[in-house]
Design a protein around this motif. Sequence first.
Motif: not given
Length: 133
Positions: A112-133
């Motif tokens: 999400e290159p244009n999402a900064g640390h906003g909700p779209i980026w947070r959602d992308a990061h959370m989806k990755l973390i959930i898959q790792v856990m």
Amino acid sequence: GSILCDQTTVDDIRNRSLSSTKRSKIRIIRNAMDEACNIIRHSIPSSTELLKVVFAGYDGNNDEYEAFCDGSQIVVNLFAYLPKVDENEPASHTLVMDLVTTITHEVAHLLEPNAGHGPIWRDAHMKLIIQVM
């Protein structure tokens, strides 16, 4: 292996004046970083190509950031992790998981290159973390 460094650290490496303690800690952190990438790769097989752009860095004058993504590569600043390492012990599980979090944080920026640390980026990061856990 190679490592991206600030000029002072390059000079220390060339002059062989980087302390043995720092060299030991860097090895431990690099091993933990490899383990973190393997955990991510195993948990998210589609991340294999993305993880090819994760590199070790050492900014010996700056521990204020753990990693950065410039849009095409991710550099993990090993210097920021030195205080978390005992040179006489293998990498802790906590260190490995810190690196998993940092690397997935930066991968989310690639996704999400244009999402900064906003909700779209947070959602992308959370989806990755959930898959790792």
